[in-house]
Structure formats: C-alpha cells, structure tokens
Scaffold this motif. Structure first.
Motif, PDB file in Angstrom:
ATOM      1  N   CYS A 116       0.635  -1.130   0.464  1.00  0.00           N
ATOM      2  CA  CYS A 116       0.094  -0.553   0.214  1.00  0.00           C
ATOM      3  C   CYS A 116       0.965   1.456  -0.598  1.00  0.00           C
ATOM      4  O   CYS A 116       0.696   2.361  -0.696  1.00  0.00           O
ATOM      5  CB  CYS A 116      -0.839  -0.215   1.132  1.00  0.00           C
ATOM      6  N   GLU A 117       1.749   1.627   0.501  1.00  0.00           N
ATOM      7  CA  GLU A 117       2.981   2.533   0.894  1.00  0.00           C
ATOM      8  C   GLU A 117       3.412   2.212  -0.744  1.00  0.00           C
ATOM      9  O   GLU A 117       3.667   3.595  -1.365  1.00  0.00           O
ATOM     10  CB  GLU A 117       4.066   1.879   1.900  1.00  0.00           C
ATOM     11  N   TRP A 119      10.398   5.294 -11.223  1.00  0.00           N
ATOM     12  CA  TRP A 119      11.372   4.312 -11.710  1.00  0.00           C
ATOM     13  C   TRP A 119      11.596   3.224 -10.484  1.00  0.00           C
ATOM     14  O   TRP A 119      10.992   2.384 -10.605  1.00  0.00           O
ATOM     15  CB  TRP A 119      13.053   4.562 -12.443  1.00  0.00           C
ATOM     16  N   PHE A 120      11.873   4.023  -9.062  1.00  0.00           N
ATOM     17  CA  PHE A 120      11.865   3.222  -8.201  1.00  0.00           C
ATOM     18  C   PHE A 120      10.294   3.236  -7.551  1.00  0.00           C
ATOM     19  O   PHE A 120      10.373   1.129  -6.548  1.00  0.00           O
ATOM     20  CB  PHE A 120      12.896   4.626  -6.901  1.00  0.00           C
ATOM     21  N   PRO A 121       9.600   3.659  -7.524  1.00  0.00           N
ATOM     22  CA  PRO A 121       8.724   3.631  -7.217  1.00  0.00           C
ATOM     23  C   PRO A 121       7.683   2.106  -7.932  1.00  0.00           C
ATOM     24  O   PRO A 121       7.299   0.885  -6.677  1.00  0.00           O
ATOM     25  CB  PRO A 121       7.194   4.035  -6.325  1.00  0.00           C
ATOM     26  N   LEU A 122       8.223   2.219  -9.035  1.00  0.00           N
ATOM     27  CA  LEU A 122       7.670   1.200 -10.144  1.00  0.00           C
ATOM     28  C   LEU A 122       8.053   0.147  -9.709  1.00  0.00           C
ATOM     29  O   LEU A 122       7.032  -0.813  -9.870  1.00  0.00           O
ATOM     30  CB  LEU A 122       6.623   1.988 -10.772  1.00  0.00           C
ATOM     31  N   ILE A 123       9.063  -0.054 -10.347  1.00  0.00           N
ATOM     32  CA  ILE A 123       9.543  -1.093  -9.683  1.00  0.00           C
ATOM     33  C   ILE A 123       9.293  -2.069  -8.603  1.00  0.00           C
ATOM     34  O   ILE A 123       9.572  -3.595  -8.702  1.00  0.00           O
ATOM     35  CB  ILE A 123      11.725  -0.760 -10.252  1.00  0.00           C
ATOM     36  N   LEU A 161       6.612  -1.471  -6.685  1.00  0.00           N
ATOM     37  CA  LEU A 161       5.160  -2.139  -6.884  1.00  0.00           C
ATOM     38  C   LEU A 161       5.420  -3.545  -7.583  1.00  0.00           C
ATOM     39  O   LEU A 161       3.925  -3.723  -7.365  1.00  0.00           O
ATOM     40  CB  LEU A 161       4.835  -1.355  -7.198  1.00  0.00           C
ATOM     41  N   ARG A 162       6.071  -3.031  -9.111  1.00  0.00           N
ATOM     42  CA  ARG A 162       5.531  -4.410  -9.743  1.00  0.00           C
ATOM     43  C   ARG A 162       5.749  -5.605  -9.068  1.00  0.00           C
ATOM     44  O   ARG A 162       4.967  -6.716  -9.558  1.00  0.00           O
ATOM     45  CB  ARG A 162       7.021  -3.958 -10.638  1.00  0.00           C
ATOM     46  N   ASP A 163       7.088  -5.635  -8.501  1.00  0.00           N
ATOM     47  CA  ASP A 163       7.772  -6.461  -7.695  1.00  0.00           C
ATOM     48  C   ASP A 163       6.741  -7.078  -6.195  1.00  0.00           C
ATOM     49  O   ASP A 163       6.106  -8.397  -6.642  1.00  0.00           O
ATOM     50  CB  ASP A 163       9.005  -6.724  -7.454  1.00  0.00           C
ATOM     51  N   LEU A 164       6.042  -6.453  -5.836  1.00  0.00           N
ATOM     52  CA  LEU A 164       4.831  -6.487  -4.533  1.00  0.00           C
ATOM     53  C   LEU A 164       3.927  -6.909  -5.466  1.00  0.00           C
ATOM     54  O   LEU A 164       3.110  -7.713  -4.867  1.00  0.00           O
ATOM     55  CB  LEU A 164       4.607  -5.591  -3.801  1.00  0.00           C
ATOM     56  N   SER A 165       3.544  -6.620  -6.296  1.00  0.00           N
ATOM     57  CA  SER A 165       2.023  -7.119  -7.408  1.00  0.00           C
ATOM     58  C   SER A 165       1.877  -8.473  -7.060  1.00  0.00           C
ATOM     59  O   SER A 165       1.042  -8.892  -7.191  1.00  0.00           O
ATOM     60  CB  SER A 165       1.514  -5.821  -8.225  1.00  0.00           C
ATOM     61  N   ALA A 166       2.977  -8.857  -7.734  1.00  0.00           N
ATOM     62  CA  ALA A 166       3.378 -10.567  -8.085  1.00  0.00           C
ATOM     63  C   ALA A 166       3.534 -11.351  -6.771  1.00  0.00           C
ATOM     64  O   ALA A 166       2.398 -12.219  -6.680  1.00  0.00           O
ATOM     65  CB  ALA A 166       4.090 -10.479  -9.245  1.00  0.00           C
TER      66      ALA A 166
END
Length: 280
Positions: free
Chosen positions: A13-14, A34-38, A40-45
């Motif tokens: 959520c953060e 780049w840094f928040p999205l990368i 977020l991508r890993d945590l989503s999975a």
C-alpha cells in the motif's frame, strides 16, 4: 490455512500511494517513477500470488504487474551493452506518457476496495494463559529440551497441530490431535522396552501391555512405571472414550485440560526413556 502477511500488504500500500502521488504530477523525471514502480511491480506479483483471500484482486494485481513491467521496459535506461546508466533517470517525462499507469493502479485499488468489503479476516485473541503466536507456530516448545529428543517427530508434529487448533478455538479438534500425540508416544514407549506394538490396536491393549511389562523383570530389576500406565488408563476412560462419540464436544476448559494432560503424560514417558538410557 494460510498465514496473512500484514507487513507485506502494508508495504504494498505504501508503494501504491507513493506511485500515485508521483504519477499525479504534470511532469516528472524517469528516476522518480522508476523506483516506486519497480518495487510495486514486484510486490504486486508477490503479495497477491495465488491469493485465496482476494482472488479478484490477485488477477488484477497480475495485470498491473505486467503493465508496469511493459512500461518500465520503454524507459531505455541501459546502454548498448545492457549496462544501467543512472544519468538517463534524469530524463523528464510528461503526464501523457504515464497517466495510463496511474489509471491501472487506480483500477486495481477499486477492485481491492470492493473485494475487501466481503473478505473474512479475523483477529485472534490470546487463549487462556497461552500466547497465540506460540500456540500457532510451535506449541511443542512446551516440551523441555532435556526430554524433547526422546519424543518421536510424529508426536511433535501432532502436538503442534493440537496447538494450532486450540489457538483457533477448534477445541474438539485440539482434543483429537492431543490424543493422537499420546498414542504415538505410547507405542514408542512400549517399544523402548523391547515389546512390539504392531498387534496392539486399542488403548485397552496398550494399557494391558504396559501392565504386563510392569509385572515382568525386564533387566536388572528394571520395570515399567505403574504411574504412567495408570495415567494413560485414566485418560482412556475419562477423556478418550467419550470423545469418540459425536455428541461429546470440548470447550475451552476441557480442551485445555486434555492439551495439558497430553503434555504431562508424554513428558513422563520421555523422562522414563531418558533415565533408562542414562542408566544403561
């Protein structure tokens, strides 16, 4: 049963709200996205992988992770040899280039919010004097280190299951696992005196075999403890036999009693085995 990792969900959520905040700007630099999205991508999975609590959100998270990954692949932040160039993270982007990613994230949040309304997530209170985490994670730590190695691993595992059931208020199930723990230990105990147990099927037969061993001279005057056979016979009569009938159920107090009794009688058997091995 699957453990709910609240810490991972909080972290997820953060990064969700960090990403939305950055993507809400009219212009931004590649590095700020780049840094928040990368992450977020890993945590989503990771957080929503095969998530039975939020099945719809799990599917949405997979799509979100895929869309973020495709977007990040367009950043072109490596040179011709594939080496990461941090200087390229200073390139500026306009909102039209990343607004679709913000929409993907907001759509995912919408799915998660709606699904959360119907999700069953419980908070468990301490049970009696027991700490919930100890009961759930490893109730067998109740057995003292000095005798634990004399208890079969199968009995240890059954006692762990009894602890989990007790923690979740499944008191009758706790009783069944506690009795299974005792039965495994009884067989091991009788066999420690050199008597096979393959033909012993009932607790009455276990008690009879132990009483016979009590009357025999095993070696050098060694005898089985009559206290242990008496304890087991008492548990058989008062606890085990009634529980085999479907109309008999356990509550908190009766489950606690049986849970504790199983620990006591198993500890006594383990202690006896230890002392005999030490004497020999």
């Amino acid at each position: 049963m699957k453990k709910f990792d609240l810490t991972k969900h909080i972290e997820f959520c953060e990064y969700i709200f960090w990403s939305i905040r950055v993507l809400s700007s009219e212009t931004t630099k590649k590095g700020e996205i780049w840094f928040p999205l990368i992450r977020l991508r890993d945590l989503s999975a990771a957080v929503f992988e095969s998530n039975s609590i939020f099945p719809l959100s799990s599917q949405s998270a997979k799509s979100l992770s895929k869309n973020i990954n495709e977007f990040l692949n367009t950043f072109n932040v490596t040179d011709s040899e594939g080496i990461f160039e941090f200087s390229r993270l200073n390139d500026e982007l306009n909102s039209w280039q990343y607004s679709h990613i913000k929409s993907y994230i907001e759509n995912f949040l919408l799915v998660l919010r709606e699904e959360s309304k119907d999700s069953l997530i419980f908070s468990l209170e301490p049970t009696g004097i027991y700490d919930f985490r100890r009961l759930h994670d490893n109730a067998s730590l109740r057995f003292h280190d000095s005798t634990r190695s004399f208890i079969p691993e199968a009995a240890i595992e059954e006692y762990k299951e009894a602890g989990k059931c007790f923690a979740f208020g499944l008191y009758t199930a706790c009783g069944f696992h506690a009795l299974r723990t005792i039965e495994i230990m009884i067989k091991n105990y009788i066999e420690s005196y050199g008597k096979p147990t393959s033909k012993l099927k009932t607790w009455s037969q276990f008690v009879k075999a132990m009483e016979d061993l009590d009357k025999e001279k095993i070696s050098d005057g060694e005898k089985m403890s009559p206290k242990i056979s008496s304890m087991i016979d008492r548990i058989r009569e008062i606890e085990r036999n009634p529980l085999m009938h479907p109309e008999d159920v356990l509550n908190l107090d009766s489950a606690d009693t049986l849970f504790s009794l199983s620990w006591i009688v198993i500890s006594e058997m383990a202690k006896d085995i230890k002392e005999r091995q030490k004497a020999n």
